[in-house]
Design a protein around this motif. Structure first.
Motif, short mmCIF file in Angstrom:
data_model
loop_
_atom_site.label_atom_id
_atom_site.label_comp_id
_atom_site.label_asym_id
_atom_site.label_seq_id
_atom_site.Cartn_x
_atom_site.Cartn_y
_atom_site.Cartn_z
N ASP A 123 16.50 -23.41 14.08
CA ASP A 123 15.13 -23.37 14.60
C ASP A 123 14.58 -24.75 14.96
N ASN A 124 15.06 -25.79 14.26
CA ASN A 124 14.39 -27.08 14.40
C ASN A 124 15.29 -28.25 14.81
N VAL A 148 15.38 -30.13 18.98
CA VAL A 148 14.54 -29.41 19.93
C VAL A 148 14.20 -30.35 21.09
N GLU A 194 12.24 -31.47 24.66
CA GLU A 194 10.99 -31.33 25.41
C GLU A 194 11.28 -30.93 26.84
N TYR A 248 18.96 -21.44 23.69
CA TYR A 248 17.68 -21.05 24.28
C TYR A 248 17.12 -19.87 23.48
N HIS A 249 15.92 -20.05 22.89
CA HIS A 249 15.27 -19.02 22.09
C HIS A 249 14.47 -18.10 23.00
N SER A 283 10.41 -17.76 22.19
CA SER A 283 9.56 -18.94 22.36
C SER A 283 9.94 -19.82 23.55
N LYS A 290 12.13 -21.96 23.54
CA LYS A 290 12.49 -23.27 23.01
C LYS A 290 13.96 -23.55 23.28
N GLN A 312 17.34 -26.12 22.31
CA GLN A 312 17.96 -27.08 21.40
C GLN A 312 19.25 -27.60 22.02
#
Length: 462
Positions: free
Chosen positions: A374-375, A378, A380, A413-414, A417, A419, A421
């Protein structure tokens, strides 16, 4: 069983701990109370069953030396993508020495040309040469064949099955015939009996269409797509339809691919990528003229496709420094067995382990031993340097996350969200002809690997 609810969950779990995986799976159908305890017991066996993502095996276009392995270093039980130890398992009828090239993956087992191997336990079972499947029709002159692996550690932890599915070239001139036919004869290998046999599968429902009327689309990657889910094997055939095969009752059913959603001024072919994630069978689709527009579908219990994601991911694609040679949080293990064929194997092995150890120690200094899905890293959103093309590698088996490539990087790719990574570098050094030569660099097949420490293969070798 009527007294089971009066026992504490810990007591029942202690009893269930002694059951074989097949009996444990059967117990889930008894009652809701026991099923709750059984599901909790599965969590107690999380170190044995394939319940986490261990890495990605990668086959590259025109690189037949060996399958490469991308994984996150761990302080737990490490799994190596180096599979050279299986080369001694070649069947005596083989007239060549194959390289460790992955053909398929299912619940922690890998299918190679010459064997089935569990990288987590480094056990492998040799395979006899596969027979040719019957011709799909007398008028067919040329067709391909693909082998698919079936392994369910909860139902049969010590046995696996293989089947061969013919693939037809729809460009070939031939008489028109229905495909697939009402009865489909396929070669099937069962590790229980240790030999190949022909089995007849009977169709349930309509055929996909007629040959040569069916038209397939060549994919950028993942040309071999299969998913095992709830006792059935799902195969994406020629990117035209999905075939659900049940080995328990020798039946099959055709499932149509999702209906294409119209996009503004959309032109080009639609490509489909089959996979398994949190709820079951998923399918990603992409139109060749909109390489950054991603649509993701979910197959419900009625065999209907439900759209879960429909978005152009170009606005969130990051501006990555492609000139930076450093690795990401995942390390690409690189293998070239042909290059060092005449060298001392032990020396080559020691050198590779030293390099990987150095990379591992560098990541350990960062204070993170396990990948945080998840983190970690990550990214931008950015302009992506004008590179909009993405290739699809697969679905995360336990999260609604898809893995894609952006130039020479692997990204997670989430879906909920959007998001992104950064996992790490995609191409091995031996694959690049020069510092700026990438004309042939492309992933042909990828396999999301889930390690399994459960069961022993029949006629295993260590």
């Amino acid at each position: 069983m009527g007294q089971a609810p009066s026992l504490s969950d810990d007591a029942v779990a202690d009893v269930l701990r002694r059951l074989a995986p097949r009996d444990l799976a059967a117990s889930r159908r008894v009652c809701k109370t026991l099923r709750r305890v059984v599901d909790g017991h599965r969590l107690l066996r999380a170190d044995l069953l394939p319940l986490k993502l261990g890495g990605i095996f990668l086959n590259f276009f025109e690189l037949r030396s060996a399958t490469q392995f991308l994984s996150r270093p761990t302080t737990g039980a490490a799994v190596s993508g180096r599979l050279g130890y299986t080369l001694d398992a070649c069947h005596p009828d083989y007239d060549f020495q194959p390289v460790p090239y992955v053909l398929d993956h299912c619940n922690g087992l890998l299918l190679l040309h010459h064997c089935v191997v569990n990288p987590a336990t480094q056990q492998w079972a040799p395979l006899p040469p596969a027979p040719d499947p019957p011709k799909p029709a007398p008028s067919i002159k040329h067709f391909w064949k693909s082998r698919y692996l079936v392994f369910d550690p909860m139902l049969s932890p010590n046995h696996f099955d293989l089947l061969i599915m013919p693939e037809i070239s729809f460009m070939e001139e031939c008489e028109e015939f229905e495909w697939p036919p009402s009865t489909l004869i396929l070669p099937v290998f069962s590790s229980k009996i240790g030999s190949w046999e022909k089995k007849t599968f009977y169709g349930d429902g309509e055929a996909a269409g007629t040959v040569p009327g069916l038209v397939g689309v060549r994919l950028d990657c993942n040309e071999r797509q299969s998913v095992y889910w709830r006792g059935s094997l799902y195969i994406c055939c020629e990117n035209c339809f999905i075939l659900r095969i049940s080995l328990s009752d020798n039946s099959y059913r055709v499932i149509r691919l999702p209906t294409r959603l119209s996009l503004d001024d959309s032109q080009g072919d639609q490509q489909f990528y089959l996979g398994k994630s949190t709820k079951g069978i998923y399918c990603a689709s992409r139109i060749t003229s909109h390489k950054s527009h991603l649509q993701v579908w979910f197959l419900n219990d009625l065999n209907e496709w439900v759209l879960k994601h429909d978005k152009d991911i170009f606005p969130v694609q990051p501006n990555i420094d492609y000139g930076n040679p450093c690795d990401g949080p995942w390390i690409l293990q690189q293998f070239d067995y042909d290059e060092h064929a005449d060298e001392d194997d032990s020396v080559v092995e020691d050198n590779r382990e030293a390099v990987e150890k150095e990379k591992f120690e560098a990541i350990v200094k960062q204070g993170k031993f396990e990948w945080d899905s998840d983190n970690d890293n990550v990214l931008e959103p950015g302009s992506s340097c004008g590179r909009t093309g993405t290739c699809f590698l697969g679905f995360h088996p336990f999260k609604e996350v898809v893995f894609v490539t952006l130039w020479d990087r692997v990204l997670a790719y989430h879906l909920p969200s959007s998001k992104l990574q950064d996992l790490g570098k995609l191409f091995p050094e031996l694959y690049v002809d020069g510092p700026d030569t990438y004309w042939h660099t492309q992933v042909q097949e990828s396999f999301l690997y889930t390690p399994c420490w459960l069961g022993e293969l029949p006629e295993k070798l260590n």
